[in-house]
Design a protein around this motif. Structure first.
Motif, PDB file in Angstrom:
ATOM      1  N   PHE A 123       1.051  -1.712  -2.093  1.00 49.75           N
ATOM      2  CA  PHE A 123       2.059  -1.316  -1.131  1.00 49.75           C
ATOM      3  C   PHE A 123       1.662  -0.122  -0.297  1.00 49.75           C
ATOM      4  O   PHE A 123       2.034  -0.024   0.861  1.00 49.75           O
ATOM      5  CB  PHE A 123       3.392  -1.113  -1.825  1.00 49.75           C
ATOM      6  N   VAL A 124       0.886   0.752  -0.881  1.00 45.82           N
ATOM      7  CA  VAL A 124       0.355   1.829  -0.056  1.00 45.82           C
ATOM      8  C   VAL A 124      -0.506   1.204   1.050  1.00 45.82           C
ATOM      9  O   VAL A 124      -0.412   1.575   2.217  1.00 45.82           O
ATOM     10  CB  VAL A 124      -0.460   2.812  -0.912  1.00 45.82           C
ATOM     11  N   ILE A 162      -0.238  -1.802   2.391  1.00 43.23           N
ATOM     12  CA  ILE A 162       0.504  -2.436   3.482  1.00 43.23           C
ATOM     13  C   ILE A 162       1.200  -1.412   4.353  1.00 43.23           C
ATOM     14  O   ILE A 162       1.269  -1.593   5.568  1.00 43.23           O
ATOM     15  CB  ILE A 162       1.543  -3.498   3.050  1.00 43.23           C
ATOM     16  N   ILE A 163       1.652  -0.333   3.755  1.00 40.09           N
ATOM     17  CA  ILE A 163       2.323   0.651   4.596  1.00 40.09           C
ATOM     18  C   ILE A 163       1.311   1.215   5.595  1.00 40.09           C
ATOM     19  O   ILE A 163       1.605   1.374   6.780  1.00 40.09           O
ATOM     20  CB  ILE A 163       2.978   1.747   3.734  1.00 40.09           C
ATOM     21  N   LEU A 179       0.598  -1.512   8.209  1.00 38.33           N
ATOM     22  CA  LEU A 179       1.696  -1.675   9.157  1.00 38.33           C
ATOM     23  C   LEU A 179       1.690  -0.559  10.188  1.00 38.33           C
ATOM     24  O   LEU A 179       2.090  -0.753  11.336  1.00 38.33           O
ATOM     25  CB  LEU A 179       3.030  -1.699   8.410  1.00 38.33           C
ATOM     26  N   LEU A 193       8.398  -3.546  13.571  1.00 39.75           N
ATOM     27  CA  LEU A 193       8.293  -4.800  12.853  1.00 39.75           C
ATOM     28  C   LEU A 193       9.577  -5.577  12.964  1.00 39.75           C
ATOM     29  O   LEU A 193      10.648  -5.016  13.007  1.00 39.75           O
ATOM     30  CB  LEU A 193       8.040  -4.501  11.387  1.00 39.75           C
ATOM     31  N   GLY A 234       8.186  -2.700  -0.450  1.00 41.56           N
ATOM     32  CA  GLY A 234       6.985  -1.999  -0.887  1.00 41.56           C
ATOM     33  C   GLY A 234       7.255  -0.525  -1.095  1.00 41.56           C
ATOM     34  O   GLY A 234       6.828   0.070  -2.090  1.00 41.56           O
ATOM     35  N   VAL A 265       6.655   1.737  -4.421  1.00 39.38           N
ATOM     36  CA  VAL A 265       5.807   2.929  -4.435  1.00 39.38           C
ATOM     37  C   VAL A 265       6.576   4.109  -5.025  1.00 39.38           C
ATOM     38  O   VAL A 265       6.070   4.847  -5.878  1.00 39.38           O
ATOM     39  CB  VAL A 265       5.302   3.264  -3.013  1.00 39.38           C
TER      40      VAL A 265
END
Lengths: 260, 294, 315
Positions: free
Chosen positions: B270-271, B273-274, B277, C87, C98, C102
């Protein structure tokens, strides 16, 4: 006369395909300029370029003496350009009244705290918004409609007028009307014509896309003709009617029929 | 050591890629994220586990069983949670997302009821067989996982590019309406996509069981989240993006566990994807989205 | 003469109900601009840990910790919301999902600060602290006819009730202003809203961070109502639960989410067998709502009808 809006060699391409190329013309303050051309000629794309939904890939758009390229759509509305959409885009689940009130957004300023605390200034502003909304509904001939009714429940013709009222609420100096008479019968089209004249009397300059030729010829001071993303003619309606290029491109190779 | 970690990473990456492919196929065709994919995958794993560990059938049969179970769940998912929404005009794009979240929650808790919350051993008959090449140890299971995932990726690419059905699927993905006009039965195509994606989930489930030697009712969620991260990373709807993204995630997780703060392993996805993005919202292999009309 | 009917257990259920109502409000605010967030459990986590740690480690007074928790969650909302805005809906949902993961990973792993998977224990409980302070001032709960545990549960409930009422009033008012209209316009047609001069990005970030802030507030209040928090309280399931409140109750109006949160908190209490199958029921509910009533139980037309019916009864 002074040009309110001028386009200089404006072009727009999508992935290498030119939807608009080399468009240059001006709109004088106070006039009604018609934009005509066959389907797919790039008329709506032009509106989208002016209002920055599709920023132009070439050329400059100048409004009121200042270039507006690079501004986001809401800032352009703030500068004084307002529009309607070809396929009506009202806030369907909102009431008739609220639709117009939203249009007032860029001419009012109360934020979160003033709104929640209902300060005196905010209440005054809301009153002003409501008053102006009533006036505009009257102007477009919707004074009889229930202001609390959902916009999507209105008959089609009324939705068109409501959309015009909403865009007028932003106090535009230039109004872009995208086929305001589409799908209307003769009587309704006449009413739209009357409405356009009333709007002009308010001092609003109008850019009009319309397929109904009799309406265009009656309502517009000048016409610009598009075909395949290019301008092919410009001039007063009487001259355009006789222009052989226009007749060929727009009305078809033979002498045009009424409803081209 | 390094080489062994690399092999571990590639094995894990192969599984991730298969999971991600399930998401990306459905997104490519339907434009929706199937949040229930992880749970379908989890049920595939459980069916595989029951067949191998409890019924003692050979592994290939277990794969077939898992595929059958996952595919039929895909069919049911489409029939009861997606198709009704397609029929309704003006359904928001969030509706299908929420609906599949509903199915995922339902399935996860159903698995909890049926199988309990604990870990279940997933024993394969050859789990101890390994090869020694110099200082590097490779388990047969790893080789099998890698082989199967490569085979599936190659098969899917060939199928999409060479066969009639695959081309029809790509046409549907390109533009649902146009494909309909061209005579593609889009409704069937959509169902087929969901079923194929789910079947791949079934395979991935068994692979995960083989790789980790245990499964539980939460692997759907944890693997599902990674699959989602991968398709964002690789570009939504991009088949090759899912494959590459899977491998990259598998490798980076393995190396972080080996050389870095192991506890954050699950947060890497997830880091990433952040960051993606922020820098490149369309993903590594995705194309910039232009929505055409305003 | 203690007031016998005042059952601390019922008051506790009421307190959790109010916290869930706040969470329902938080997701409503984000949804009211058409954004789906699966990160509200993460924001709740930030609020809860901030408040809990400030009071246990720094000895900050409870109200200050709660306020800071909400503010920090709101700021995190800006940080997450700003990039995510480029987005479309689906990307935002996953990016926020996500984010939640995190945050939870940080809560589990940063053991020196957060206590890891075990969580933070001995968070000062609002009711007890209030009782202790009042006792110093010479007040005993018996004076009001209450047993101490009744007093504690009642005071927590009343504090939460006041905060929740304030938050609901705030956003009900906001709904009827220029900002509320802009939110609704963005939800209904983003492009048209932009054409009408509404700075869509600004309002989306605003709504997103307001939602995050209310989630954080709910988390902070939660920490000081239970006296014990752990990462398990803020999982993905919590985020889904929050979403279910709005989807079931109705995301078109604030009162829909409030109703949804209240109804779904009470349902397992009223029906024991439901609580065993609660999550399965939530899943089923989401699917069925999307198919048969995507706008939720309560929607503006229903509210208007009720309003009209009441108006007709009145004279």
């Amino acid at each position: 006369m002074k040009a309110l809006l001028s386009l200089e060699r404006v072009g727009k391409s999508f992935g290498g395909l030119a939807a608009l190329a080399d468009i240059s013309f001006s709109v004088e303050a106070g006039e009604i300029l018609g934009i005509i051309g066959p389907n797919g000629a790039g008329k709506t794309t032009l509106f989208n370029v002016i209002t920055a939904f599709f920023p132009p890939t070439e050329g400059t758009v100048i409004f009121d003496g200042r270039p507006i390229g690079g501004l986001p759509p809401h800032a352009i509305a703030h500068r004084g350009i307002s529009r309607t959409f070809q396929n009506i885009r009202l806030f369907s689940a909102m009431s008739v009244e609220e639709n117009v009130m939203v249009g007032r957004h860029c001419r009012s300023r109360a934020g979160v705290w003033r709104g929640v605390l209902r300060t005196r200034g905010q209440r005054g502003e809301e009153r002003e918004i409501r008053e102006r909304t009533r006036e505009l509904l009257e102007l477009v001939g919707l004074e009889g409609a229930d202001p609390g009714r959902e916009a999507r429940a209105l008959p089609y013709g009324h939705q068109r007028r409501l959309e015009i009222a909403r865009s007028l609420a932003a106090e535009p100096r230039l109004l872009l009307l995208d086929e305001p008479a589409a799908g209307m019968n003769e009587a309704e089209t006449r009413e739209v014509f009357e409405l356009i004249r009333r709007v002009r009397l308010l001092g609003v300059t109008i850019l009009l896309i319309e397929h109904d030729m009799s309406l265009v010829m009656k309502a517009c001071d000048r016409l610009v003709v598009f075909n395949f993303g290019r301008m092919i003619a410009e001039g007063p309606p009487a001259a355009i009617r006789k222009d052989p290029r226009v007749i060929e491109a727009y009305l078809g190779p033979e002498e045009g029929s009424e409803d081209a | 050591m390094f080489l062994e970690q690399a092999i571990n990473g590639i094995t894990l990456g192969g599984i991730y890629a298969i999971v991600a492919l399930g998401y990306t196929l459905v997104f490519g065709v339907l434009g929706i994220i199937n949040m229930a994919h992880g749970e379908i995958f989890m049920f595939g794993a459980f069916v595989g586990m029951l067949l191998v560990s409890k019924a003692g059938v050979p592994l290939p049969v277990a794969f077939l069983g898992a595929i059958a179970a996952a595919a039929s769940m895909g069919l049911l998912l489409d029939r009861f949670a997606l198709r009704p929404l397609r029929k309704r005009p003006g359904a928001s794009h969030l509706a299908s997302l929420i609906s599949t979240i509903g199915v995922s929650i339902l399935l996860e808790n159903a698995a909890h009821r049926i199988f309990g919350a604990g870990n279940h051993l997933f024993e394969t008959p050859f789990s101890d067989i390994r090869f020694q090449a110099g200082s590097v140890t490779v388990y047969l299971v790893q080789a099998a996982i890698l082989g199967i995932s490569l085979l599936m990726m190659a098969g899917l690419s060939l199928w999409l590019s060479r066969t009639r059905a695959g081309k029809a699927l790509r046409a549907t993905a390109e533009n649902l309406e146009t494909a309909g006009l061209l005579g593609v039965d889009t409704n069937r195509m959509i169902t087929a996509t969901v079923v194929i994606a789910s079947a791949m989930g079934g395979v991935a489930g068994v692979l995960v069981g083989m790789a980790f030697n245990f499964i539980n009712n939460r692997i759907g969620l944890s693997m599902g989240l990674k699959g989602l991260a991968i398709i964002i990373f690789g570009g939504m709807g991009s088949v090759y993006g899912a494959m590459a993204g899977g491998l990259i995630l598998g490798l980076s997780e393995t190396f972080v566990v080996a050389y870095g703060p192991a506890g954050y392993r699950d947060a890497i996805a997830f880091v990433t994807i952040i960051v993606v993005l922020l820098v490149r919202p369309q993903g590594l292999f995705g194309q910039a989205v232009s929505d055409g009309k305003p | 003469m203690p007031v016998e009917w005042l059952n601390p257990y019922h008051l506790q259920v009421g307190s959790f109900l109010l916290i869930n109502v706040l969470l329902g409000v938080s997701i409503y605010i984000t949804l009211s601009t058409g954004q789906l967030s699966l990160g509200n459990a993460g924001f709740m986590c930030i609020g809860a840990y901030t408040a809990a740690l400030l009071s246990t480690k720094c000895g900050l007074p409870i109200p200050a910790g709660i306020a800071l928790g909400a503010v920090l969650a709101g700021s995190a909302g800006v940080l997450v919301g700003l990039p995510s805005l480029r987005l479309s809906g689906v990307y935002l949902a996953i990016a926020t999902l996500g984010f939640g993961e995190v945050i939870r990973a940080v809560a589990v792993n940063w053991e020196t600060l957060t206590g890891g998977a075990v969580g933070v224990a001995a968070v000062p409980q609002m009711g007890r602290v209030l009782l202790a302070n009042l006792a110093d001032a010479g007040f005993a709960p018996g004076d009001a006819g209450l047993r101490p545990n009744q007093f504690i549960a009642l005071s927590v409930f009343l504090i939460l009730l006041a905060v929740t009422a304030l938050v609901i009033a705030f956003f009900l008012r906001l709904d009827r202003t220029r900002v509320g209209r802009a939110y609704a316009a963005i939800r209904l047609d983003e492009k048209a809203a932009e054409a009408m001069g509404i700075p869509v990005t600004y309002y989306k970030v605003l709504a997103f961070s307001q939602g995050a802030m209310v989630s954080g507030l709910a988390g902070a209040l939660f920490a000081h109502s239970t006296s014990y928090i752990s990462p398990e309280d803020f999982t993905y399931h919590r985020a889904v639960e929050i979403l279910v409140y709005a989807v079931f109750g109705g995301s078109g109006h604030l009162l829909g989410s409030v109703f949804g949160a209240a109804a779904l908190t009470l349902l397992p209490e009223a029906l024991r067998f439901v609580s065993d199958y609660r999550h399965m029921l939530y899943g089923l509910l989401l699917v069925l709502m999307m198919i048969y009533r995507p706008q939720g139980v309560i929607d503006p037309p229903l509210l208007r009808r009720l309003h009209r019916a009441r108006a007709e009864e009145a004279p």
